[in-house]
Design an enzyme around this catalytic site. Structure first.
Site, PDB file in Angstrom:
ATOM      1  N   TYR A  87       0.840  -1.193   0.000  1.00  0.00           N
ATOM      2  CA  TYR A  87       0.000   0.000   0.000  1.00  0.00           C
ATOM      3  C   TYR A  87       0.875   1.242   0.000  1.00  0.00           C
ATOM      4  O   TYR A  87       2.031   1.212   0.391  1.00  0.00           O
ATOM      5  CB  TYR A  87      -1.001   0.024   1.163  1.00  0.00           C
ATOM      6  CG  TYR A  87      -0.433   0.342   2.532  1.00  0.00           C
ATOM      7  CD1 TYR A  87      -0.345   1.658   2.995  1.00  0.00           C
ATOM      8  CD2 TYR A  87      -0.007  -0.674   3.376  1.00  0.00           C
ATOM      9  CE1 TYR A  87       0.158   1.942   4.254  1.00  0.00           C
ATOM     10  CE2 TYR A  87       0.482  -0.394   4.637  1.00  0.00           C
ATOM     11  CZ  TYR A  87       0.564   0.913   5.070  1.00  0.00           C
ATOM     12  OH  TYR A  87       1.058   1.199   6.318  1.00  0.00           O
ATOM     13  N   CYS A  88       0.287   2.322  -0.495  1.00  0.00           N
ATOM     14  CA  CYS A  88       0.926   3.629  -0.502  1.00  0.00           C
ATOM     15  C   CYS A  88      -0.108   4.629  -0.001  1.00  0.00           C
ATOM     16  O   CYS A  88      -0.965   4.263   0.802  1.00  0.00           O
ATOM     17  CB  CYS A  88       1.443   3.939  -1.910  1.00  0.00           C
ATOM     18  SG  CYS A  88       2.710   5.247  -1.931  1.00  0.00           S
TER      19      CYS A  88
END
Length: 152
Positions: A87-88
């Site tokens: 995830y970012c």
């Protein structure tokens, strides 16, 4: 039967193959939360953001591994055979996509968490900050107040 779309819809077999393929490489925040809560064996959630973003808040149990460092540091932080979720920041950022590509190229089974940190927070899920575990109120545009799942 008349086509009601400006561009014709795919035939059912092509559509099924497409959506099956997407589900094999994408996940969402409620599914990741459920997997972390169930302590799914072999799951490693990777936050691919930089140090300042990590310090601002991150998912409980996540490993901090910025995308630029995956090729050189993944072996020390991610056990062989692990299933990785990257995830970012959120849907406006493709950092998790780039991180997932790095892990795939290293031979890991990997999925990208759609919505990223932004939707994790907007759905009222717990985050770790310098002051400890915290939650923000649920954004009603992302999830019902009464649950952490969109119930889809």
């Amino acid at each position: 039967m008349t086509n009601t779309f400006a561009v014709a819809a795919a035939d059912p077999e092509s559509a099924a193959a497409h959506f099956r393929a997407r589900l094999s490489v994408e996940t969402d925040v409620s599914d990741v939360h459920a997997d972390l809560s169930a302590a799914v064996p072999g799951l490693v959630v990777v936050d691919s953001r930089g140090a300042a973003a990590w310090a601002q808040g991150h998912l409980p149990g996540a490993v901090h591994l910025p995308t630029a460092e995956i090729a050189t540091r993944a072996a020390e932080l991610v056990p062989p055979g692990s299933a990785v979720v990257t995830y970012c920041w959120g849907p406006g950022c493709n950092g998790a996509t780039r991180a997932a590509l790095e892990f795939a190229q290293l031979g890991h089974r990997v999925k990208e968490m759609l919505g990223g940190y932004e939707y994790w927070v907007r759905e009222g899920l717990p985050v770790v900050t310098a002051s400890g575990l915290t939650r923000r109120p649920v954004d009603e545009l992302t999830a019902p107040r009464s649950t952490i799942s969109c119930d889809c």
